[in-house]
Scaffold this motif. Structure first.
Motif, PDB file in Angstrom:
ATOM      1  N   ALA A 131       0.840  -1.193   0.000  1.00  0.00           N
ATOM      2  CA  ALA A 131       0.000   0.000   0.000  1.00  0.00           C
ATOM      3  C   ALA A 131       0.880   1.250   0.000  1.00  0.00           C
ATOM      4  N   PRO A 132       0.374   2.366  -0.498  1.00  0.00           N
ATOM      5  CA  PRO A 132       1.147   3.612  -0.464  1.00  0.00           C
ATOM      6  C   PRO A 132       1.338   4.097   0.968  1.00  0.00           C
ATOM      7  N   THR A 133       2.341   4.939   1.169  1.00  0.00           N
ATOM      8  CA  THR A 133       2.623   5.462   2.503  1.00  0.00           C
ATOM      9  C   THR A 133       1.438   6.242   3.058  1.00  0.00           C
ATOM     10  N   VAL A 134       0.829   7.076   2.219  1.00  0.00           N
ATOM     11  CA  VAL A 134      -0.350   7.851   2.623  1.00  0.00           C
ATOM     12  C   VAL A 134      -1.481   7.505   1.654  1.00  0.00           C
ATOM     13  N   PRO A 135      -2.316   6.521   1.988  1.00  0.00           N
ATOM     14  CA  PRO A 135      -3.374   6.106   1.053  1.00  0.00           C
ATOM     15  C   PRO A 135      -4.280   7.243   0.615  1.00  0.00           C
ATOM     16  N   GLY A 136      -4.566   8.183   1.516  1.00  0.00           N
ATOM     17  CA  GLY A 136      -5.474   9.267   1.182  1.00  0.00           C
ATOM     18  C   GLY A 136      -4.921  10.249   0.174  1.00  0.00           C
ATOM     19  N   LEU A 137      -3.606  10.256  -0.020  1.00  0.00           N
ATOM     20  CA  LEU A 137      -2.989  11.171  -0.980  1.00  0.00           C
ATOM     21  C   LEU A 137      -2.507  10.453  -2.237  1.00  0.00           C
ATOM     22  N   ALA A 138      -2.648   9.154  -2.291  1.00  0.00           N
ATOM     23  CA  ALA A 138      -2.253   8.395  -3.479  1.00  0.00           C
ATOM     24  C   ALA A 138      -3.211   8.703  -4.630  1.00  0.00           C
ATOM     25  N   PRO A 139      -2.766   8.575  -5.876  1.00  0.00           N
ATOM     26  CA  PRO A 139      -3.650   8.887  -7.015  1.00  0.00           C
ATOM     27  C   PRO A 139      -4.980   8.159  -6.972  1.00  0.00           C
ATOM     28  N   LEU A 140      -4.973   6.883  -6.638  1.00  0.00           N
ATOM     29  CA  LEU A 140      -6.224   6.122  -6.574  1.00  0.00           C
ATOM     30  C   LEU A 140      -6.946   6.316  -5.254  1.00  0.00           C
ATOM     31  N   GLY A 141      -6.273   6.887  -4.273  1.00  0.00           N
ATOM     32  CA  GLY A 141      -6.902   7.142  -2.987  1.00  0.00           C
ATOM     33  C   GLY A 141      -7.649   8.465  -2.955  1.00  0.00           C
ATOM     34  N   ARG A 142      -7.180   9.439  -3.714  1.00  0.00           N
ATOM     35  CA  ARG A 142      -7.816  10.758  -3.704  1.00  0.00           C
ATOM     36  C   ARG A 142      -9.230  10.736  -4.269  1.00  0.00           C
ATOM     37  N   ILE A 143      -9.527   9.789  -5.151  1.00  0.00           N
ATOM     38  CA  ILE A 143     -10.847   9.753  -5.775  1.00  0.00           C
ATOM     39  C   ILE A 143     -11.795   8.800  -5.052  1.00  0.00           C
ATOM     40  N   GLU A 166       0.113   7.233  11.630  1.00  0.00           N
ATOM     41  CA  GLU A 166       0.704   8.550  11.410  1.00  0.00           C
ATOM     42  C   GLU A 166       0.083   9.270  10.218  1.00  0.00           C
ATOM     43  N   ASN A 167      -0.429   8.510   9.253  1.00  0.00           N
ATOM     44  CA  ASN A 167      -0.937   9.111   8.024  1.00  0.00           C
ATOM     45  C   ASN A 167      -2.438   8.916   7.849  1.00  0.00           C
ATOM     46  N   TYR A 168      -3.150   8.619   8.943  1.00  0.00           N
ATOM     47  CA  TYR A 168      -4.583   8.345   8.856  1.00  0.00           C
ATOM     48  C   TYR A 168      -5.374   9.545   8.368  1.00  0.00           C
ATOM     49  N   LYS A 169      -6.332   9.268   7.487  1.00  0.00           N
ATOM     50  CA  LYS A 169      -7.314  10.250   7.042  1.00  0.00           C
ATOM     51  C   LYS A 169      -8.688   9.584   7.081  1.00  0.00           C
ATOM     52  N   PRO A 170      -9.741  10.334   7.442  1.00  0.00           N
ATOM     53  CA  PRO A 170     -11.080   9.748   7.473  1.00  0.00           C
ATOM     54  C   PRO A 170     -11.410   9.034   6.159  1.00  0.00           C
ATOM     55  N   GLY A 171     -11.903   7.828   6.259  1.00  0.00           N
ATOM     56  CA  GLY A 171     -12.169   6.996   5.085  1.00  0.00           C
ATOM     57  C   GLY A 171     -11.189   5.850   4.963  1.00  0.00           C
ATOM     58  N   ASP A 172     -10.056   5.940   5.685  1.00  0.00           N
ATOM     59  CA  ASP A 172      -9.090   4.841   5.694  1.00  0.00           C
ATOM     60  C   ASP A 172      -9.617   3.704   6.553  1.00  0.00           C
ATOM     61  N   ILE A 173      -9.284   2.488   6.179  1.00  0.00           N
ATOM     62  CA  ILE A 173      -9.608   1.308   6.983  1.00  0.00           C
ATOM     63  C   ILE A 173      -8.584   0.231   6.640  1.00  0.00           C
ATOM     64  N   ASP A 174      -8.316  -0.646   7.588  1.00  0.00           N
ATOM     65  CA  ASP A 174      -7.349  -1.718   7.355  1.00  0.00           C
ATOM     66  C   ASP A 174      -7.961  -3.040   7.774  1.00  0.00           C
ATOM     67  N   PHE A 175      -7.649  -4.091   7.023  1.00  0.00           N
ATOM     68  CA  PHE A 175      -8.201  -5.406   7.330  1.00  0.00           C
ATOM     69  C   PHE A 175      -7.741  -5.931   8.686  1.00  0.00           C
TER      70      PHE A 175
END
Length: 322
Positions: A131-143, A166-175
């Motif tokens: 996974a990217p370091t910051v999922p919320g800022l990744a190209p596929l994460g921003r949309i 450290e990089n959590y943004k609302p909408g993130d979730i982990d299995f």
């Protein structure tokens, strides 16, 4: 039915979907969301199988993005996009579009999927592997409305969990959190029964490749406000969470996994019970997370505030007091 589109473009893929709809009755009506799977080449089939199973509960369009950008060590890679469309029996209750891009065509993942998203439907992005370091800022994460990762699939699961915090943004979730559902439900059910004496201490044991063990420790400390000790052991023969013991003045409650998807529950002055506590597979975890498309507020609190209070996980016994 599978249609191969070698050396194609997104426009041609979109036209092929329209043609299939007109000629074979394949429609996007009833699709409730678009699921984007960002997978590495060669590992996408397991994720597609899980998505196909989950689609029977959540009809959706599945976009699988496999990219192979230019590698400085290997020299230039040909710019190329190969696509594959699966519908009917090969796609469960969804339609699967696999995009395999290399070279320059792989440099902008967002542009690969924008023309194929279902209109006015939520978007969920899932990274089943790295996974990217910051999922919320990744190209596929921003949309995406929701972004799903799996810390246990990373080279260092415990470090990956800290990185997610450290990089959590609302909408993130982990299995790692999704796999705790059965444990959390069982422990909550036990504590809802008399006697209602408070928990004074919590002891948890799990393998060192189990970020779920760390998250469960953080959640219990956060919810019970009790001293929490957790032990991480090398996961050579047994992976995941091993046992949870809750100490109370009236006696200890212990829930331990004995193998074969069965757990043993012991309580004071009660017979020992055997409970079904199977390990959740990818299909179950994915279907569970697709049931809600709003941010999981409890996960947000646990991954940020509670995990910070617990401290970073180590292969040693770690004690964290409230």
């Amino acid at each position: 039915m599978i249609i191969d589109l070698p050396n194609t473009t997104i426009s041609q893929v979109s036209k092929a979907l329209v043609k299939m709809r007109d000629e074979n009755g394949v429609v996007a009506l009833g699709r409730v969301l678009t699921l984007i799977i960002a997978a590495s080449t060669g590992s996408e089939e397991e994720a597609i199988e899980a998505a196909n199973d989950a689609s029977r509960e959540h009809p959706m369009r599945v976009l699988v993005v496999c990219t192979n950008p230019a590698d400085a060590d290997q020299g230039p890679v040909e710019s190329r996009l190969d696509a594959e469309i699966r519908v009917g029996g090969d796609a469960g209750a969804s339609e699967v579009i696999i995009l395999r891009a290399s070279g320059e065509a792989a440099s902008d993942e967002q542009s690969l999927v924008m023309g194929l998203l279902l209109p006015d439907a939520p978007v969920v992005t899932w990274w089943p592997g790295l996974a990217p370091t910051v999922p919320g800022l990744a190209p596929l994460g921003r949309i995406a409305h929701r972004r799903i990762t799996d810390a246990s699939a990373q080279p260092n699961p415990q470090a990956a969990l800290q990185q997610l915090a450290e990089n959590y943004k609302p909408g993130d979730i982990d299995f790692a959190w999704t796999r705790l559902t059965l444990w959390r439900a069982q422990l909550a059910a036990v504590l809802d029964q008399p006697p209602y004496s408070p928990v004074t201490a919590v002891y948890i044991e799990g393998s060192d490749d189990s970020p779920s063990t760390t998250l469960l420790s953080a959640w219990l400390q956060f919810a019970l406000e009790a001293d929490t000790e957790y032990v991480l052991t090398p996961g050579i023969t047994s992976h995941g969470i091993h046992s949870v013991r809750l100490e109370r003045s009236t006696g200890a409650i212990e829930l331990s996994r004995t193998g074969g998807g069965v757990a043993r529950l012991t309580q004071p002055e009660q017979p020992t019970h055997s409970l079904a506590l199977p390990r959740r597979n990818l299909r179950d975890c994915l279907a569970d997370e697709l049931r809600r498309l709003d941010p999981d507020e409890l996960y947000g609190l646990v991954i940020t505030e509670a995990l910070a209070r617990l401290g970073a996980a180590t292969p040693m016994t770690t004690r964290s007091a409230v």
